[in-house]
Motif scaffolding. Structure first.
Motif, short mmCIF file in Angstrom:
data_model
loop_
_atom_site.label_atom_id
_atom_site.label_comp_id
_atom_site.label_asym_id
_atom_site.label_seq_id
_atom_site.Cartn_x
_atom_site.Cartn_y
_atom_site.Cartn_z
N HIS A 167 0.83 -1.21 0.00
CA HIS A 167 0.00 0.00 0.00
C HIS A 167 0.86 1.25 0.00
CE1 HIS A 167 -2.85 -3.06 1.49
NE2 HIS A 167 -3.76 -2.32 0.85
N THR A 168 2.14 1.10 0.40
CA THR A 168 3.06 2.24 0.37
C THR A 168 3.95 2.24 -0.85
OG1 THR A 168 4.71 1.04 1.68
CG2 THR A 168 3.06 2.32 2.88
N ASP A 169 3.86 1.20 -1.68
CA ASP A 169 4.65 1.11 -2.91
C ASP A 169 3.76 0.53 -4.01
OD1 ASP A 169 6.75 1.15 -4.71
OD2 ASP A 169 7.56 -0.78 -4.05
N LEU A 170 2.78 1.34 -4.41
CA LEU A 170 1.77 0.85 -5.36
C LEU A 170 2.39 0.53 -6.72
CD1 LEU A 170 -1.15 3.30 -4.47
CD2 LEU A 170 -0.85 0.93 -3.74
N ASP A 171 3.40 1.28 -7.16
CA ASP A 171 3.99 1.07 -8.48
C ASP A 171 5.09 0.02 -8.49
OD1 ASP A 171 2.32 2.98 -9.59
OD2 ASP A 171 3.70 4.62 -9.09
#
Length: 794
Positions: A424-428
């Motif tokens: 959720h903190t590194d969507l890409d």
């Protein structure tokens, strides 16, 4: 009751006898004065003349509350002019005369007819007069006298309040004033002892006493303790007649409450208090409670707690809960079972408010020992740092190492740790982490201009207990590389006069660079190398402050030859490697005044027509041309028909309906319609002008080229001929002229010729109006066609 009744009766008799005796003595005295006292000698032989006194009497008294069978004799009035022959009449007036007090008009005896109450009225003022019985003339001036109601003890004492409430501090000295109670007596305080009160205590000994004369209640025992007994009920009596036997009395109740003083120190009921705390507890969490008991209340019972000494003084703290008077032990710092398993500390309880009178009893405080044991717990992993900051260059290839995070299990088991990234903190999905060693790598190239910082969350989880996990914030800064060329700071457009002097500066430009200022701090401006240098029309001067000035060259401008120049400008940065871009500057040539102000530029028409497109202008012009053509055609057609261009009279375009109140005589009145032609079909060969209008020129029907109709013409051919003739007659009006009669003449077999039944729906300008009259023309022809000679009544 019997004793009181006898006493009252005795007092009443004594009072009556006393009044009678006094009255007799005073009457005798007056009589003597009246008999002897007409002339008396004064001092030094002076003869004193004094006026005659008409009355012999004194002030009267009557006892209240007399209940005997006969009226009470108050007294007797007598005038010295009364010789006893019955000619004198005594009259009584004033307060209560005739109702309460009556007088014997012969003897002058005054009696009270009603029971009197001194508390209601203490005295009465009356007027007495002696008049002649026969003539009712006054023999003496009226005289005023007073009847006083003599008091008896008929009212008991009454307290101002039925119940009193008072407070006194505990441990007060003997004789401390508590409260004063007051009673009142309605009897006469100036006569006898009926209102003389004495106070005494009936209940409440030996704790309290009362002063007999003032009613002040005082303490009678020393060291009365509130903790032993808080409330006392005292009964006070007030008695009249000086407290002697036979007096009346009244009582009241007094509730006395002992108020608290700080005469008791706090006391721990036990000397040691065991407690325990888990190593997973967070600072501020409650560990346990202790309480020092203090029997005092209010602020005197407030207890304050503090830690005196011990190895737990740095790890724990204690506060007071004033609702429960307890000491709350709380965790101050995180404890570690593996580091230390037991703490001990000494706690003191002390009063906030201390009464100096009781310091001799000893210190108002107490101490106890608190022992706290630390309990082991399965703790989550702990990162070696509270947060991590890493750096990575942009455009770096995938799998580039960014940094490493590290966590451990604080428990003795030392369970292995697994690492994951919170997606959720590194969507890409820019980063990945090695689940075993915590090494973070890139999964794709980073772009600083798109995102300069990446904040991700790394989760550490125990292998044997996945319930326990810990998160840490990892901030990754993307370092810049010179991968963006500078460009114009904004779109530029310049205007130059045709007659501009050489080397005139007409524009200053600047640039921006998306890269970091470390790579793009210095900008360089120049013309592309493919442009012949020096440029004959423009020159560029780099000011070396990230701006450049555009100036007029040695060329000559002409708007007729070229009114727009597209000037390419190269901008380079100072990065490594250097990046550059070519930007186009639009320069418009304008005609100017001698002072340099612009008169017109080729951009002006565009600005004037900015709100209207070329297609719209063409459409508007086409509409104007079409309107002009329509007007010309309309004027031409009007002239061919020789009709006026503008109709000024409204009656020229409307139907005329002429209505009469009666209808004519049928065949005897043919003014309504010209039927001469119908009666004589041969009449078509001759010209018969219209009677309802005046034609502008004579028209010959034969010019149309229609063959004459024979005498025996068929009615249908006749009608069609007439319709064709009417359609081609330019003198025919564009409306029907109808004359209607309200009365039809005798002998008519045709009926009404009204056109109201016409079903025509054509416009007002329909010239084929005769078709609507075809059926009627046919009927008229059937009726009148055989009559060759028919007069035209019109």
């Amino acid at each position: 009751m019997k004793k009181d009744f006898c006493l009252h009766g005795l007092l009443l008799c004594l009072g009556i006898a006393y009044c009678s005796h006094v009255t007799s003595l005073r009457r005798s005295s007056k009589l003597r004065q009246s008999f002897y006292g007409h002339h008396e000698k004064g001092k030094e032989g002076q003869v004193l003349h004094r006026s005659k006194r008409g009355w012999v009497w004194n002030q009267f008294f009557v006892i209240e509350e007399y209940t005997g069978p006969d009226p009470v004799l108050v007294g007797r009035l007598h005038s010295d002019v009364d010789s006893g022959d019955g000619k004198i009449k005594y009259i009584l007036s004033g307060e209560g005369a005739g109702t309460i007090f009556v007088i014997d008009d012969k003897s002058g005896n005054i009696h009270a007819t009603k029971t009197l109450d001194r508390e209601e009225r203490a005295q009465y003022t009356l007027m007495a007069q002696a008049v002649d019985r026969e003539t009712n003339k006054p023999l003496e001036p009226p005289s005023e006298f007073i009847v006083k109601v003599q008091d008896i003890n008929d009212n008991p004492p009454e307290f101002l309040q039925e119940n009193y409430h008072a407070n006194v501090p505990e441990m007060s000295n003997v004789g401390t004033s508590v409260i004063q109670v007051t009673a009142s007596d309605a009897d006469d305080p100036t006569y006898g002892n009926s209102a003389k009160l004495v106070y005494s205590i009936l209940e409440g000994q030996p704790y309290f006493s009362v002063e007999p004369q003032t009613g002040i209640i005082r303490t009678a025992l020393p060291n009365m303790d509130r903790e032993a007994k808080e409330e006392y009920h005292v009964v006070i009596q007030a008695k009249d007649m000086g407290g002697h036997m036979g007096g009346l009395s009244g009582t009241t109740k007094v509730t006395i409450t002992l108020t608290d003083v700080n005469d008791n120190p706090p006391k721990f009921p036990q000397s040691a208090y065991p407690m325990s705390v888990s190593e997973a507890a967070v600072p501020g969490e409650e560990v346990g409670r202790i309480r020092a008991k203090d029997p005092d209340i209010g602020e005197n019972g407030l207890v304050k707690y503090k830690i005196l000494e011990g190895d737990g003084a740095e790890m724990f703290e204690i506060t007071a809960d004033y609702q429960t008077q307890e000491g709350v032990v709380k965790l101050k710092k995180v404890v570690d079972y593996e580091a230390k398993k037991f703490y001990s500390m000494k706690v003191e309880a002390v009063n906030d408010h201390i009464d100096p009178r009781f310091l001799s009893r000893g210190p108002f405080k107490d101490t106890a020992t608190v022992k706290i044991s630390v309990e082991d717990s399965d703790e989550p992993p702990i990162f070696l740092e509270t947060g991590y900051i890493f750096e990575a260059y942009e455009n770096a290839p995938s799998d580039t190492v960014v940094g490493r995070v590290h966590a451990k299990d604080p428990d003795a088991a030392n369970s292995p740790i697994r690492y994951t990234i919170d997606r959720h903190t590194d969507l890409d999905r820019f980063f990945s982490i090695n689940p075993e060693n915590g090494v973070i790598k890139t999964t794709k190239s980073l772009d600083r201009e798109e995102c300069a910082w990446h904040n991700i969350s790394v989760i550490a989880t125990e292998v044997h207990n996945r319930v326990h996990e810990t998160r840490v914030l990892v901030a990754i800064k993307v370092l810049d590389k010179n991968d963006n060329a500078p460009e114009f700071a904004k779109p530029y457009e310049a205007f130059v006069c045709e007659n501009a002097p050489v080397n005139q500066e007409f524009l200053t430009i600047t640039a921006i660079d998306k890269d970091d200022t470390a790579n793009g701090l210095r900008f360089y401006f120049s013309f592309p190398p493919e442009i012949v240098h020096p440029n004959p029309n423009f020159t560029i001067i780099d000011k070396k402050d990230n701006t450049a000035s555009i100036r007029v060259g040695r060329g000559v401008f002409s708007r007729q030859k070229q009114d727009l120049y597209l000037l390419p400008i190269v901008i380079s940065d100072g990065g490594s490697p250097s990046m550059s871009s070519t930007n186009t500057l639009s320069v418009r040539i304008c005609s100017c005044n001698s002072d340099g102000s612009h008169l017109s530029c080729n951009a002006e028409p565009q600005s004037l027509n900015a709100g209207l497109s070329t297609g719209a202008l063409i459409a508007i012009l086409a509409c104007i041309v079409i309107l002009l053509v329509i007007v010309v055609l309309f004027v031409t057609l009007r002239r061919d028909k020789k009709e006026p261009l503008i109709v000024f009279e409204e009656e020229d375009i409307r139907e005329n309906i002429i209505t009469y109140d009666d209808e004519g005589g049928g065949e005897e009145d043919t003014e309504a319609f010209d039927i001469a032609t119908l009666q004589n079909p041969d009449g078509i060969n001759g010209f018969m002008p219209r009677k309802d209008i005046k034609p502008e020129f004579q028209y010959n029907p034969r010019d149309i080229g229609i063959r004459p109709a024979p005498n025996s013409v068929d009615v249908d051919d006749f009608i069609n001929t007439r319709i064709h003739e009417a359609d081609n007659d330019p003198t025919a009006p564009p409306y029907d002229s109808i004359q209607i009669y309200g009365y039809e003449g005798r002998g008519s077999v045709a009926g009404s010729l009204s056109s109201l039944e016409s079903a025509s729906t054509d416009s007002d300008l329909d010239y084929d109006y005769l078709q609507n009259w075809g059926p009627r023309f046919k009927k008229l022809a059937d009726l009148y066609g055989s009559k060759d000679n028919c007069e035209d009544d019109s």
